[in-house]
Design a protein around this motif. Structure first.
Motif, short mmCIF file in Angstrom:
data_model
loop_
_atom_site.label_atom_id
_atom_site.label_comp_id
_atom_site.label_asym_id
_atom_site.label_seq_id
_atom_site.Cartn_x
_atom_site.Cartn_y
_atom_site.Cartn_z
N UNK A 3 65.13 39.64 11.64
CA UNK A 3 66.00 39.83 9.86
C UNK A 3 66.44 39.10 9.12
N UNK A 4 67.37 37.77 10.07
CA UNK A 4 68.00 36.99 9.83
C UNK A 4 66.72 36.02 9.67
N UNK A 52 52.69 26.16 18.64
CA UNK A 52 54.30 27.19 18.87
C UNK A 52 55.76 26.06 17.63
N UNK A 53 57.07 27.04 17.14
CA UNK A 53 57.58 25.66 16.57
C UNK A 53 59.05 26.42 16.85
N UNK A 54 60.14 26.04 16.50
CA UNK A 54 61.72 26.48 17.09
C UNK A 54 61.94 26.01 15.46
N UNK A 55 62.94 27.27 15.04
CA UNK A 55 63.49 27.45 14.03
C UNK A 55 65.22 27.66 14.45
N UNK A 56 65.51 27.57 13.33
CA UNK A 56 66.88 27.98 13.28
C UNK A 56 67.19 29.11 11.47
N UNK A 57 67.72 30.10 11.90
CA UNK A 57 67.27 30.52 10.55
C UNK A 57 69.27 29.95 9.93
#
Ligand code: GDP
Length: 321
Positions: free
Chosen positions: A65-66, A232-237
């Protein structure tokens, strides 16, 4: 103007009240509602823009959800309108649906260019998938051109969702990916894009570990028949890191699939499978209601008085008559 005409007009103007009314009809189990919904769907205007349908899966707690909230807002900033739907057949049993609580995505829910629809609260996976399909058509007609279909990431619903969307995104959390965090291998294999969530603060080293583990897992997979190589990827909400890269990967996927014709082919396959699902479920319902014998035969099969195939033959020949 009839009520139905007003509703269709409203939807084509992007009016969310009208859209909500149609989705309520779509989700209803009443026969007259279903007929009205089907009628309306047939009359909806085709979307003006190309639409993007994305399945988003991940186990509870992964940060779905974030991510959807932050990502949805990012996509809206790029000039799109975003609809969020959910397929969660487990919700009737557990009592809480994944999107039941709208406050989960408070900011997105308040945005005029977003439309969030909670999970229909009842029904089989087949029923939920079918309603979601119709709802996708409805939100697209209301000019929501990016449709995110959220699912729980624990089983069958992923396969149903894959049949509704263009692209499948799997969210994974920081940490060891040795056991791939309990995610079924088949689900990882379906992913066109794997997104590592929560790549911020103290979680960065663990996020990097997950990134490496999933990258090697993806390397072992064959690219799908469409020729797209899963990314493939890195994320931060929390820090909004990597959201733009996710959107770029999605648009790149769409562009490539559009150019090769793979996207049209995929949607054409989905449309025919929708047609047969419709035939199967309608026919089944008719058979069950048309034959007075059905209950007796069911009881006879339970008691072992008659074989299942014998009973099936009788039901079918009764129906054909
Ligand atoms: P869902 O169950 O998959 O929908 O996950 P939620 O979005 O509700 O997030 C689960 C938990 O992870 C919550 O405590 C969030 O605060 C946390 N979380 C989600 N996204 C991030 C992120 O980008 N960074 C960090 N550090 N925590 C996050």
């Amino acid at each position: 103007m009839t009520n139905s005409e007003r509703m269709i007009e409203g939807i084509s103007e992007g009016n969310r009240r009208a859209l909500g009314r149609l989705i309520t009809l779509i989700e209803s189990t009443r026969i007259d509602h279903r007929e009205a919904a089907m009628d309306a769907i047939n009359q909806l205007h085709k979307p003006k823009k190309n639409t993007v349908r994305i399945g988003i899966s991940g186990v509870p707690g992964v940060g779905k959800s974030s991510f959807i909230e932050a990502f949805g807002l990012h996509v809206i900033e790029q000039g799109h309108r975003v609809a969020v739907l959910a397929v969660d057949p487990s919700s009737p049993k557990t009592g809480g649906s994944i999107l039941g609580d709208k406050t989960r995505m408070e900011q997105l829910a308040r945005n005029p260019d977003a439309f969030i629809r909670p999970t229909p609260s009842a029904g089989s996976l087949g029923g939920v998938a079918r309603r979601t399909r119709e709802t996708i058509i409805a939100v697209e007609a209301a000019s929501f051109d990016v449709v995110l279909v959220e699912t729980v990431g624990v089983g069958q619903s992923e396969y149903a969702v894959a049949d509704l969307v263009d692209m499948f995104v799997l969210l994974v959390a920081p940490g060891g990916g040795d056991d791939l965090q309990g995610i079924k291998k088949g689900i990882v294999e379906m992913a066109d894009l794997v997104v590592v969530t929560k790549c911020d603060g103290d979680l960065i080293p663990a996020a990097n570990r997950a990134f490496q583990d999933y990258r090697s897992a993806l390397h072992m997979l064959n690219p799908g028949s469409s020729g797209w190589i899963p990314k493939i990827l890195k994320t931060s909400a929390h820090s909004a890191e990597g959201l733009d890269e996710v959107w770029s990967a999605i648009t790149e996927f769409h562009k490539m699939m559009g150019e090769t014709g793979a996207l049209d082919a995929k949607r054409a396959d989905q449309a025919t499978s929708w047609m047969w699902d419709e035939v199967t479920s309608t026919l089944l319902k008719r058979i069950k209601t048309a034959s007075v014998q059905v209950r007796d035969l069911e009881a006879a099969v339970r008691n072992g008085d008659i074989t299942p195939s014998e009973a099936a033959q009788r039901i079918l020949s009764d129906f054909e008559r």
